[in-house]
Design an enzyme around this catalytic site. Structure first.
Site, mmCIF file in Angstrom:
data_model
loop_
_atom_site.group_PDB
_atom_site.id
_atom_site.type_symbol
_atom_site.label_atom_id
_atom_site.label_comp_id
_atom_site.label_asym_id
_atom_site.label_seq_id
_atom_site.Cartn_x
_atom_site.Cartn_y
_atom_site.Cartn_z
ATOM 1 N N GLY A 71 17.462 -39.355 11.110
ATOM 2 C CA GLY A 71 16.872 -38.231 11.833
ATOM 3 C C GLY A 71 17.344 -36.863 11.412
ATOM 4 N N THR A 72 17.596 -36.671 10.135
ATOM 5 C CA THR A 72 17.950 -35.335 9.668
ATOM 6 C C THR A 72 17.193 -35.030 8.383
ATOM 7 O OG1 THR A 72 19.741 -33.884 8.952
ATOM 8 C CG2 THR A 72 20.037 -36.222 8.516
ATOM 9 N N ASP A 110 24.623 -32.920 21.954
ATOM 10 C CA ASP A 110 24.185 -33.415 23.268
ATOM 11 C C ASP A 110 25.056 -34.520 23.851
ATOM 12 O OD1 ASP A 110 23.364 -35.690 21.771
ATOM 13 O OD2 ASP A 110 21.410 -34.764 21.414
ATOM 14 N N HIS A 134 28.624 -29.730 14.799
ATOM 15 C CA HIS A 134 28.155 -28.502 15.438
ATOM 16 C C HIS A 134 28.702 -28.350 16.861
ATOM 17 C CE1 HIS A 134 24.585 -28.428 12.371
ATOM 18 N NE2 HIS A 134 25.730 -28.046 11.853
ATOM 19 N N CYS A 148 44.559 -22.718 32.124
ATOM 20 C CA CYS A 148 45.068 -21.381 32.474
ATOM 21 C C CYS A 148 44.138 -20.627 33.429
ATOM 22 C CB CYS A 148 45.312 -20.552 31.211
ATOM 23 S SG CYS A 148 43.809 -19.877 30.467
ATOM 24 N N CYS A 188 38.834 -22.400 32.522
ATOM 25 C CA CYS A 188 39.719 -23.282 31.757
ATOM 26 C C CYS A 188 40.615 -24.046 32.735
ATOM 27 C CB CYS A 188 40.581 -22.456 30.819
ATOM 28 S SG CYS A 188 41.985 -23.327 30.109
HETATM 29 ZN ZN ZN Z 1 42.920 -21.429 29.009
#
Ligand code: ZN
Length: 262
Positions: free
Chosen positions: A207-208, A106, A121, A172, A169
């Protein structure tokens, strides 16, 4: 000496690495994904939590995917860093905390002011290009706007083009996906996180539950490296800790950091 005083004495020695999970963000309005009422309680993670599943849903059940994204959007729009995030940022500013290793996607640690954050993650504040592989940061307004575009696309297009639902992106112009680690994908930056954990003096676990692997290795690795493991949690966990402080992170961490910096 109370557990809080004992923990403060350890943190004052510096060399602290924090290891955080869903519990620290729950108080900021981000529901813990796995608990009852959380997102994975209502949306099957096998479908919504994998990239292939999301691709399939966009084609077969776009309305349901739109519901899921709308839920995600509501959550991200409402979330603000909490007292626990800010307490960790203060500890870093004081030179006592070296890094935050988090399982959360987050971006609330960074918004609270933390500078060294390893996101196992991934992050919803980044996109990764499907064409050139480059990663780019997106701010929250851009994230919300791209969620809005995808939701509208899913709800209105007869057969939505996947590329049209994704952000572009900046390098590109190719379609880019949010850079979070989906179920079945490998976690990011594990070697760096392991080496941080192995070298720290104190691992502050917040918190895990310590039941999601391989992230749950972090406390084990810290302990192997000789660190003390201090845990702040509300319920039962699988963490093998030296010191456990029971209570909500938003109340305990500010009190603890006050004591450390007093
Ligand atoms: Zn790209």
């Amino acid at each position: 000496m109370s557990a809080l005083e004992e923990a403060a004495a350890r943190l004052r020695g510096g060399g602290v690495v924090a290891f955080t999970g869903a519990g620290i963000s729950a108080e900021s309005g981000i529901p813990t994904f796995r608990d009852p009422g959380g997102i994975w309680d209502r949306f099957d993670p096998e479908e919504y939590g994998t990239w292939d599943g999301v691709m399939r849903l966009a084609m077969t059940r776009p309305d349901e995917l739109a519901d899921f994204l709308a839920e995600l959007r509501r959550t991200m729009a409402a979330a603000e860093p909490g007292n626990a995030h800010r307490a960790l940022a203060l500890l870093e500013e004081a030179g006592l905390l070296e890094a935050v290793i988090t399982q959360n996607v987050d971006g609330l640690h960074q918004r609270a002011g933390s500078r060294v954050v390893l996101e196992l993650h991934g992050s919803l504040s980044r996109v990764v290009c499907l064409v050139c592989g480059r990663r780019a940061t997106v701010d929250r307004d851009d994230l919300l706007a791209s969620l809005d575009r995808a939701i509208v696309g899913l709800r209105t297009a007869f057969v939505p083009s996947l590329a049209s639902l994704l952000p572009r992106c900046p390098a590109c112009g190719g379609p880019a996906r949010p850079d979070f680690v989906a179920f079945t994908e490998p976690v990011q930056g594990l070697p760096a996180a392991r080496s941080m954990a192995r070298g720290c003096e104190t691992l502050l676990v917040v918190g895990t539950h310590g039941d999601v692997y391989p992230a749950a290795e972090i406390p084990v690795v810290a302990r192997e490296g000789g660190a003390a493991v201090v845990e702040v949690s509300t319920g039962r966990t699988f963490i093998d800790s030296d010191l456990r402080i029971r209570g909500p992170a938003g109340r305990i961490l500010p009190a603890l950091v006050d004591l450390v910096l007093a």
